[in-house]
Design a protein around this motif. Sequence first.
Motif, PDB file in Angstrom:
ATOM      1  N   ALA A   1       0.830  -1.194   0.000  1.00 52.70           N
ATOM      2  CA  ALA A   1       0.000   0.000   0.000  1.00 52.70           C
ATOM      3  C   ALA A   1       0.873   1.256   0.000  1.00 52.70           C
ATOM      4  CB  ALA A   1      -0.911   0.002   1.231  1.00 52.70           C
ATOM      5  N   ARG A   2       0.262   2.381  -0.353  1.00 51.83           N
ATOM      6  CA  ARG A   2       1.004   3.637  -0.253  1.00 51.83           C
ATOM      7  C   ARG A   2       1.144   3.990   1.226  1.00 51.83           C
ATOM      8  NH1 ARG A   2       1.722   6.068  -4.937  1.00 51.83           N
ATOM      9  NH2 ARG A   2       2.092   8.136  -4.061  1.00 51.83           N
ATOM     10  N   LEU A   3       2.310   4.521   1.574  1.00 54.81           N
ATOM     11  CA  LEU A   3       2.559   4.813   2.988  1.00 54.81           C
ATOM     12  C   LEU A   3       1.933   6.155   3.364  1.00 54.81           C
ATOM     13  CD1 LEU A   3       6.211   3.545   3.561  1.00 54.81           C
ATOM     14  CD2 LEU A   3       4.063   2.478   4.189  1.00 54.81           C
ATOM     15  N   ASP A   4       0.603   6.180   3.344  1.00 56.64           N
ATOM     16  CA  ASP A   4      -0.099   7.369   3.799  1.00 56.64           C
ATOM     17  C   ASP A   4      -0.307   7.273   5.308  1.00 56.64           C
ATOM     18  OD1 ASP A   4      -2.043   5.438   4.056  1.00 56.64           O
ATOM     19  OD2 ASP A   4      -3.239   6.136   2.351  1.00 56.64           O
ATOM     20  N   GLU A   5      -0.973   8.246   5.873  1.00 55.77           N
ATOM     21  CA  GLU A   5      -1.145   8.279   7.333  1.00 55.77           C
ATOM     22  C   GLU A   5      -1.841   7.025   7.851  1.00 55.77           C
ATOM     23  OE1 GLU A   5      -0.190  10.166   9.713  1.00 55.77           O
ATOM     24  OE2 GLU A   5       0.664  11.900   8.692  1.00 55.77           O
TER      25      GLU A   5
ATOM     26  N   SER B   1       9.654   7.840   3.245  1.00 58.74           N
ATOM     27  CA  SER B   1       8.854   7.263   2.169  1.00 58.74           C
ATOM     28  C   SER B   1       7.413   7.751   2.143  1.00 58.74           C
ATOM     29  CB  SER B   1       8.856   5.732   2.307  1.00 58.74           C
ATOM     30  OG  SER B   1      10.156   5.239   2.329  1.00 58.74           O
ATOM     31  N   PHE B   2       7.133   8.839   2.807  1.00 61.22           N
ATOM     32  CA  PHE B   2       5.740   9.271   2.895  1.00 61.22           C
ATOM     33  C   PHE B   2       5.144   9.491   1.508  1.00 61.22           C
ATOM     34  CE2 PHE B   2       2.118  10.630   5.077  1.00 61.22           C
ATOM     35  CZ  PHE B   2       1.600  11.752   4.463  1.00 61.22           C
ATOM     36  N   GLU B   3       3.923   8.936   1.342  1.00 61.43           N
ATOM     37  CA  GLU B   3       3.186   9.021   0.086  1.00 61.43           C
ATOM     38  C   GLU B   3       3.884   8.297  -1.074  1.00 61.43           C
ATOM     39  OE1 GLU B   3       0.267   9.909  -0.437  1.00 61.43           O
ATOM     40  OE2 GLU B   3      -0.284  11.044   1.341  1.00 61.43           O
ATOM     41  N   ARG B   4       4.842   7.410  -0.767  1.00 63.39           N
ATOM     42  CA  ARG B   4       5.496   6.643  -1.830  1.00 63.39           C
ATOM     43  C   ARG B   4       5.258   5.163  -1.571  1.00 63.39           C
ATOM     44  NH1 ARG B   4      10.493   9.386  -0.962  1.00 63.39           N
ATOM     45  NH2 ARG B   4      11.500   7.363  -0.729  1.00 63.39           N
ATOM     46  N   ASP B   5       5.332   4.392  -2.627  1.00 66.00           N
ATOM     47  CA  ASP B   5       5.213   2.948  -2.470  1.00 66.00           C
ATOM     48  C   ASP B   5       6.469   2.407  -1.811  1.00 66.00           C
ATOM     49  OD1 ASP B   5       2.809   3.043  -3.710  1.00 66.00           O
ATOM     50  OD2 ASP B   5       3.580   2.488  -5.685  1.00 66.00           O
ATOM     51  N   MET B   6       6.321   1.360  -1.011  1.00 66.18           N
ATOM     52  CA  MET B   6       7.474   0.723  -0.378  1.00 66.18           C
ATOM     53  C   MET B   6       7.206  -0.767  -0.293  1.00 66.18           C
ATOM     54  SD  MET B   6       9.389   1.852   3.144  1.00 66.18           S
ATOM     55  CE  MET B   6      11.136   1.552   3.335  1.00 66.18           C
ATOM     56  N   GLU B   7       8.117  -1.544  -0.802  1.00 65.45           N
ATOM     57  CA  GLU B   7       7.952  -2.995  -0.763  1.00 65.45           C
ATOM     58  C   GLU B   7       8.062  -3.496   0.673  1.00 65.45           C
ATOM     59  OE1 GLU B   7       7.104  -4.917  -3.227  1.00 65.45           O
ATOM     60  OE2 GLU B   7       7.083  -3.234  -4.637  1.00 65.45           O
TER      61      GLU B   7
END
Length: 311
Positions: free
Chosen positions: A32-36, A67-73
């Motif tokens: 998932a996107r690393l949102d709040e 990595s906020f708002e970025r994809d992260m494996e």
Amino acid sequence: MTSSPSWHQRLLGGFKRTSDRLVGNLAGLGTARLDEATLDEIEEALIASDLGPATAARIRQRLADSSFERDMEELGIRLVVAEEIEKTLEKVAKPLEIEAFPRPQVILVIGVNGSGKTTTIAKLAHLLTEQDYGVLLAAGDTFRAAAIGQLQTWADRVPVELVKGPEGGDAAGIVFEAVKRATDKGIDALIVDTAGRLQNKRELMDELAKIRRVLGRINPASPHDVILVLDATTGQNALNQIEVFKETAGVTGLVMTKLDGTARGGVLVAAAEQFGLPIHAIGVGEKIDDLRPFDPREVARIIAGVEELLK
């Protein structure tokens, strides 16, 4: 004939429940996107894995900053978790050093009944004899005949000498005799078992204070170490025990036992974060050589489940 598992394999087994729980709690969050909302879920997953709120908050912030708002494996998240756990553990991973002069170095071992205290004393004695130190044991837990008998069995197995008295005897007197014998024989380390009762903190405090007075008359620097044995299967209750024993006994270091696959080993990290006391060794089984100092990086990567993604 099958060879016995390596220390690394034993660590993998010992932290399996913790690692499986952490990995399970994090499953799917790395896609998932690393949102709040996702960061909140990750923080909750870390707390649910017994790593403690402070460590969880720090890892959340690290992920947010980078990595906020970025994809992260998922591997990326686990590597960040491992790095932050390592930072916490490397501050406290300190093998027990025998440095006292004059000898012996007096090591009081404390802990609630059932924590694995008596077996840990034997394993600690074995660890020190492997390093060519002379070791003597003292059966200062005189309230339980079973404790004296169990310690004698282990002492015979190590083998080291045990100074003991009758059930219900004067613990301070036994410790005094043990110090004299250790001094006369040129022993490096005297390991003292103590009563593990928490039901009445006043009695425990009074007894430990009496032992300390006796030791102080012989050598004002002793006891040199007061080591609290913690049962990793008790999870957060272990943190409560540290609080109580710090207050009543002046704990100087910790040993975490029963990391046997059923343990909630994340509490090792929570204890390091919350109290910052040296963690001298961890126990991953019942055998005599199943207690050793640990490598913070190795343990951190096992807890975070990094290895299985790198296979």
